[in-house]
Design a protein around this motif. Sequence first.
Motif, mmCIF file in Angstrom:
data_model
loop_
_atom_site.group_PDB
_atom_site.id
_atom_site.type_symbol
_atom_site.label_atom_id
_atom_site.label_comp_id
_atom_site.label_asym_id
_atom_site.label_seq_id
_atom_site.Cartn_x
_atom_site.Cartn_y
_atom_site.Cartn_z
ATOM 1 N N ALA A 17 0.836 -1.202 0.000
ATOM 2 C CA ALA A 17 0.000 0.000 0.000
ATOM 3 C C ALA A 17 0.872 1.255 0.000
ATOM 4 O O ALA A 17 2.074 1.202 0.301
ATOM 5 C CB ALA A 17 -0.915 0.006 1.224
ATOM 6 N N GLN A 18 0.279 2.364 -0.342
ATOM 7 C CA GLN A 18 1.020 3.628 -0.323
ATOM 8 C C GLN A 18 1.381 3.991 1.113
ATOM 9 O O GLN A 18 0.575 3.824 2.038
ATOM 10 C CB GLN A 18 0.189 4.736 -0.959
ATOM 11 N N ASP A 58 -1.006 6.360 2.916
ATOM 12 C CA ASP A 58 -2.236 5.750 3.425
ATOM 13 C C ASP A 58 -1.979 5.002 4.731
ATOM 14 O O ASP A 58 -2.814 5.019 5.645
ATOM 15 C CB ASP A 58 -2.816 4.805 2.382
ATOM 16 N N ILE A 59 -0.830 4.336 4.822
ATOM 17 C CA ILE A 59 -0.497 3.612 6.059
ATOM 18 C C ILE A 59 -0.375 4.581 7.225
ATOM 19 O O ILE A 59 -0.880 4.333 8.328
ATOM 20 C CB ILE A 59 0.807 2.819 5.866
ATOM 21 N N LEU A 60 0.279 5.707 6.979
ATOM 22 C CA LEU A 60 0.484 6.690 8.047
ATOM 23 C C LEU A 60 -0.831 7.316 8.495
ATOM 24 O O LEU A 60 -1.125 7.395 9.699
ATOM 25 C CB LEU A 60 1.459 7.770 7.569
ATOM 26 N N LEU A 61 -1.631 7.782 7.543
ATOM 27 C CA LEU A 61 -2.895 8.434 7.899
ATOM 28 C C LEU A 61 -3.846 7.479 8.617
ATOM 29 O O LEU A 61 -4.517 7.850 9.592
ATOM 30 C CB LEU A 61 -3.563 8.998 6.644
ATOM 31 N N SER A 62 -3.894 6.244 8.144
ATOM 32 C CA SER A 62 -4.757 5.258 8.783
ATOM 33 C C SER A 62 -4.293 4.962 10.212
ATOM 34 O O SER A 62 -5.116 4.839 11.128
ATOM 35 C CB SER A 62 -4.779 3.976 7.954
ATOM 36 N N GLU A 67 8.126 3.479 -0.729
ATOM 37 C CA GLU A 67 7.668 3.639 -2.104
ATOM 38 C C GLU A 67 8.515 2.815 -3.072
ATOM 39 O O GLU A 67 8.013 2.283 -4.070
ATOM 40 C CB GLU A 67 7.695 5.113 -2.498
ATOM 41 N N LYS A 68 9.799 2.697 -2.786
ATOM 42 C CA LYS A 68 10.682 1.875 -3.610
ATOM 43 C C LYS A 68 10.267 0.408 -3.535
ATOM 44 O O LYS A 68 10.277 -0.315 -4.544
ATOM 45 C CB LYS A 68 12.129 2.051 -3.145
ATOM 46 N N LYS A 83 7.248 -0.589 -2.946
ATOM 47 C CA LYS A 83 5.971 -0.677 -3.658
ATOM 48 C C LYS A 83 6.195 -0.816 -5.161
ATOM 49 O O LYS A 83 5.555 -1.645 -5.822
ATOM 50 C CB LYS A 83 5.126 0.569 -3.349
ATOM 51 N N GLU A 84 7.089 -0.017 -5.727
ATOM 52 C CA GLU A 84 7.375 -0.094 -7.158
ATOM 53 C C GLU A 84 7.995 -1.439 -7.535
ATOM 54 O O GLU A 84 7.699 -1.999 -8.590
ATOM 55 C CB GLU A 84 8.298 1.053 -7.570
ATOM 56 N N MET A 85 8.846 -1.949 -6.679
ATOM 57 C CA MET A 85 9.464 -3.249 -6.942
ATOM 58 C C MET A 85 8.416 -4.359 -6.922
ATOM 59 O O MET A 85 8.447 -5.280 -7.747
ATOM 60 C CB MET A 85 10.558 -3.523 -5.903
ATOM 61 N N ALA A 86 7.473 -4.264 -6.001
ATOM 62 C CA ALA A 86 6.409 -5.265 -5.939
ATOM 63 C C ALA A 86 5.530 -5.222 -7.196
ATOM 64 O O ALA A 86 5.085 -6.267 -7.689
ATOM 65 C CB ALA A 86 5.561 -5.046 -4.691
ATOM 66 N N LYS A 87 5.272 -4.025 -7.706
ATOM 67 C CA LYS A 87 4.480 -3.904 -8.931
ATOM 68 C C LYS A 87 5.141 -4.633 -10.095
ATOM 69 O O LYS A 87 4.485 -5.357 -10.858
ATOM 70 C CB LYS A 87 4.299 -2.425 -9.290
ATOM 71 N N LYS A 88 6.450 -4.457 -10.248
ATOM 72 C CA LYS A 88 7.167 -5.117 -11.348
ATOM 73 C C LYS A 88 7.143 -6.633 -11.199
ATOM 74 O O LYS A 88 6.954 -7.366 -12.181
ATOM 75 C CB LYS A 88 8.613 -4.614 -11.389
#
Length: 292
Positions: free
Chosen positions: A111-112, A115-119, A246-247, A249-254
């Motif tokens: 997750a972004q 979003d984790i921080l705000l939640s 975030e890095k 997250k991008e790696m997981a997307k690939k």
Amino acid sequence: MFSSMRASFSRATLTKTTSVCCCLCRSSGGGGKMTTRRRHRSLGTFCTNRRKTTTPFSVASDSSSSSSSSSSGGEETKYSLRDEKETKERTISATTKNMKTGVLNRVPNVAQSKDILLSGLKRSSRITHTSGLRVPLLKERNKSAKQLDGLTTALCKPLGEYVKGFPKIDRLHPFEKALLELTVDPETYAKTISEVDQARKSMLTMGKEYSSRAKNGKTEKETKAVREEGFKNMEARFVKSQAKFEKLKEMAKKLRRLPVAELETPTVAMVGAPNVGKSSLVRSVSSGGPEV
């Protein structure tokens, strides 16, 4: 024959072995009048009992026996190395067979970080003190400690699940290990996961420290100040590590987009430059739709 064997026996060896001589040696020849040394000479060899209890005589060996023993030793070493190599190959083959493909496609959907921080901030701020407490100081201590623990869990638990969900490189199937090398550099892969885990551990330690301070607050005002300070510093620590999250997250997307090889199904690969007719050929010879 006996003379050659007698020549190879040393006096020291014969004297050393007389104490455990068997009854056959004692009774052989001359009704027991023969000396121990002569009895051994007349027998020409040790009895069974002597061989089990003493060291055999040192017999001089000729060049033919030494060469045959050295050659047999070389053959044994050769066969031993071959067996060891075959065992190693069977072990590697069995390990590869037990590995499954599609592991990289099942990495966590990260997750972004925002979003984790705000939640986490929203959920932890809603926590109240335990019912039944009447003393204001105890209420504030309980509330502050619970809110700090809640924020720590909300921020660190997802990160821990993400780190655990990424497989180790040495446990990947060779096919997926090659895909990983082509998609994400293995060093970058391991480094990103390690950095996220270190950030998680740092926030976990910080949250526990502030929670402990809140539990031991001397006054209601001091306890509240500790809680506010803890929220502020933990948020700042999370924001500082946002680039690492975030890095990841991008790696997981690939990795989640990588193809999966079905090892039990025959597979044909068509390789070629762009716009040369690969997709058209697939459409013309099969009913499948090419995926670009």
